[in-house]
Motif scaffolding. Structure first.
Motif, PDB file in Angstrom:
ATOM      1  N   ASP A   1      -4.543   3.143   1.441  1.00  0.00           N
ATOM      2  CA  ASP A   1      -4.581   1.755   0.757  1.00  0.00           C
ATOM      3  C   ASP A   1      -5.245   1.892  -0.818  1.00  0.00           C
ATOM      4  OD1 ASP A   1      -3.381   0.028   2.365  1.00  0.00           O
ATOM      5  OD2 ASP A   1      -5.176  -0.470   3.513  1.00  0.00           O
TER       6      ASP A   1
ATOM      7  N   ARG B   1       3.765  -1.503 -13.149  1.00  0.00           N
ATOM      8  CA  ARG B   1       4.244  -0.366 -12.615  1.00  0.00           C
ATOM      9  C   ARG B   1       4.786   0.378 -13.764  1.00  0.00           C
ATOM     10  NH1 ARG B   1       2.404  -2.746  -9.063  1.00  0.00           N
ATOM     11  NH2 ARG B   1       3.092  -3.764  -7.258  1.00  0.00           N
TER      12      ARG B   1
ATOM     13  N   ILE C   1      -0.253   6.834   0.302  1.00  0.00           N
ATOM     14  CA  ILE C   1      -0.339   5.481   0.518  1.00  0.00           C
ATOM     15  C   ILE C   1      -1.300   5.180   1.656  1.00  0.00           C
ATOM     16  CG2 ILE C   1       0.881   3.264   1.424  1.00  0.00           C
ATOM     17  CD1 ILE C   1       3.329   4.601  -0.079  1.00  0.00           C
TER      18      ILE C   1
ATOM     19  N   MET D   1      -2.226  -3.974   1.350  1.00  0.00           N
ATOM     20  CA  MET D   1      -2.753  -2.852   0.375  1.00  0.00           C
ATOM     21  C   MET D   1      -3.767  -3.296  -0.652  1.00  0.00           C
ATOM     22  SD  MET D   1       0.081  -0.052  -1.005  1.00  0.00           S
ATOM     23  CE  MET D   1       1.097  -0.077   0.313  1.00  0.00           C
TER      24      MET D   1
ATOM     25  N   ASP E   1       6.694  -4.970  -4.103  1.00  0.00           N
ATOM     26  CA  ASP E   1       5.880  -5.371  -3.306  1.00  0.00           C
ATOM     27  C   ASP E   1       4.534  -5.987  -3.861  1.00  0.00           C
ATOM     28  OD1 ASP E   1       3.908  -6.144  -1.312  1.00  0.00           O
ATOM     29  OD2 ASP E   1       4.292  -4.265   0.024  1.00  0.00           O
TER      30      ASP E   1
ATOM     31  N   MET F   1       1.224   1.286 -10.498  1.00  0.00           N
ATOM     32  CA  MET F   1       1.803   2.695  -9.881  1.00  0.00           C
ATOM     33  C   MET F   1       2.253   3.362 -11.341  1.00  0.00           C
ATOM     34  SD  MET F   1       4.424   1.029  -6.927  1.00  0.00           S
ATOM     35  CE  MET F   1       5.434   2.603  -6.962  1.00  0.00           C
TER      36      MET F   1
ATOM     37  N   LEU G   1       8.287  -0.346  -3.168  1.00  0.00           N
ATOM     38  CA  LEU G   1       6.908  -0.461  -3.291  1.00  0.00           C
ATOM     39  C   LEU G   1       6.677  -1.058  -4.507  1.00  0.00           C
ATOM     40  CD1 LEU G   1       5.096   3.144  -2.736  1.00  0.00           C
ATOM     41  CD2 LEU G   1       4.611   1.116  -1.833  1.00  0.00           C
TER      42      LEU G   1
ATOM     43  N   ASN H   1       1.636  -6.673  -3.111  1.00  0.00           N
ATOM     44  CA  ASN H   1       0.597  -6.065  -2.665  1.00  0.00           C
ATOM     45  C   ASN H   1       0.182  -4.963  -3.129  1.00  0.00           C
ATOM     46  OD1 ASN H   1      -0.562  -8.404  -1.211  1.00  0.00           O
ATOM     47  ND2 ASN H   1       0.956  -8.500   0.365  1.00  0.00           N
ATOM     48  N   SER H   2       1.282  -4.030  -3.481  1.00  0.00           N
ATOM     49  CA  SER H   2       1.208  -2.787  -4.037  1.00  0.00           C
ATOM     50  C   SER H   2       0.089  -2.525  -5.242  1.00  0.00           C
ATOM     51  CB  SER H   2       2.358  -2.129  -4.593  1.00  0.00           C
ATOM     52  OG  SER H   2       3.510  -1.991  -3.240  1.00  0.00           O
TER      53      SER H   2
END
Ligand SMILES: Nc1ncnc2c1ncn2[C@@H]1O[C@H](COP(=O)(O)OP(=O)(O)OP(=O)(O)O)[C@@H](O)[C@H]1O
Length: 277
Positions: A166, A37, A163, A1, A197, A203, A194, A199-200
């Motif tokens: 990416d 996030r 998602i 991502m 992670d 958010m 998510l 790599n997310s």
């Protein structure tokens, strides 16, 4: 991502949105970094969706500045910016044709279109769409039409769609509204995975309920009447006191196993509902 470098992905400065005499947002400052996030909490009409729509480059502020992924709204081509952002909301969901299959709803995101029409898709897009549906536990529904899916299933398809590209920023407007307990817990688990992670991308989840905050969410912005009550790291920003101020009711907040619950004293709830005699 997306990138693992920590960048500022949302920067709002003295942001106001006015519609007629109605101030939807007033003087909002907010900064979101790529490794954060966020949960945006507040009562009905607080301005949460308005703020998310600004972050999604779907509207412009009346005053102040909004910079998303380094692009200042009003000075950038939003049609180039929007594909870099994954957004799920009922508003977006309503635009999806009921006769579109679940897998097509997801893979059309690769072209930032709703409805498949006559585009050609690479096998790689289909494989990725199937992987995302599988990850969300609904691969068996891939050929079902969107209109025949339950609310919870539709929300999961929509998250897979968000998602798919990416995105560099993921925005969720009330992703658990209308879900039963099992579906809500499934969604909390998916968003927690998510969130955790590395790599997310950054958010943001908008919700009315602290019970819906997924583990792994790092920051909170509390909104009331279009104004920021508080914002910052979740342990500092989200307290019984700030929640009570935000919802205008004396609330007790508890945190257990990275999950939150909030309750009002029954007598206070009753008097707030019935009004003081
Ligand atoms: N175009 C508009 N003209 C006038 N008022 C508007 C307009 N759009 C939204 N509003 C009002 O602005 C306020 C904030 O709306 P918004 O949808 O951002 O709130 P919200 O916090 O997402 O609410 P909810 O939790 O109920 O979805 C609401 O009182 C709404 O009625």
């Amino acid at each position: 991502m997306a990138t693992t470098v920590t960048d500022t992905v949302i920067s709002a400065e003295a942001l106001s949105v006015q519609r007629g005499t109605n101030a939807l947002l007033r003087n909002v400052d907010w900064q979101v970094n790529s490794d954060q996030r966020w949960v945006v909490l507040g009562p009905n009409g607080a301005g949460k969706t308005t703020l998310l729509n600004l972050a999604a480059a779907l509207m412009h502020p009346t005053k102040g500045t909004m910079t998303v992924l380094g692009e200042k709204l009003g000075r950038t081509d939003v049609f180039e910016l929007r594909p870099r952002i994954g957004l799920t909301s009922d508003q977006q969901s309503d635009r999806i044709p009921a006769d579109e299959t679940a897998v097509n709803v997801v893979q059309t995101a690769a072209w930032s279109v709703v409805g498949r029409w006559r585009e050609e898709y690479d096998e790689v897009d289909t494989d990725r769409a199937m992987q995302l549906l599988d990850w969300l536990g609904i691969a068996h529904l891939s050929e079902r039409t969107f209109g025949t899916l339950s609310e919870g299933e539709r929300k999961r398809v929509h998250i897979a769609r968000a998602i798919m590209n990416d995105p560099e920023l993921l925005l969720f407007d009330e992703p658990m509204a209308g879900l039963d307990l099992g579906a809500r817990e499934g969604m909390v688990a998916a968003l927690a995975a998510l969130a955790k992670d590395a790599n997310s991308p950054a958010m943001v989840v908008v919700t009315h309920h602290v019970e819906e905050i997924p583990p792994g969410f790092t920051h909170a912005l509390l909104l009331s009447g279009g104004q920021v009550v508080t914002s910052g790291p979740i342990e500092e920003a989200l307290t019984s006191q700030t929640l009570s101020t935000t919802f205008g009711l004396s609330l007790g907040l508890t945190r257990f196993n990275e999950r939150y619950t909030a309750q009002a004293a029954l007598s206070e709830t009753t008097s707030a509902l019935l009004g003081d005699a």
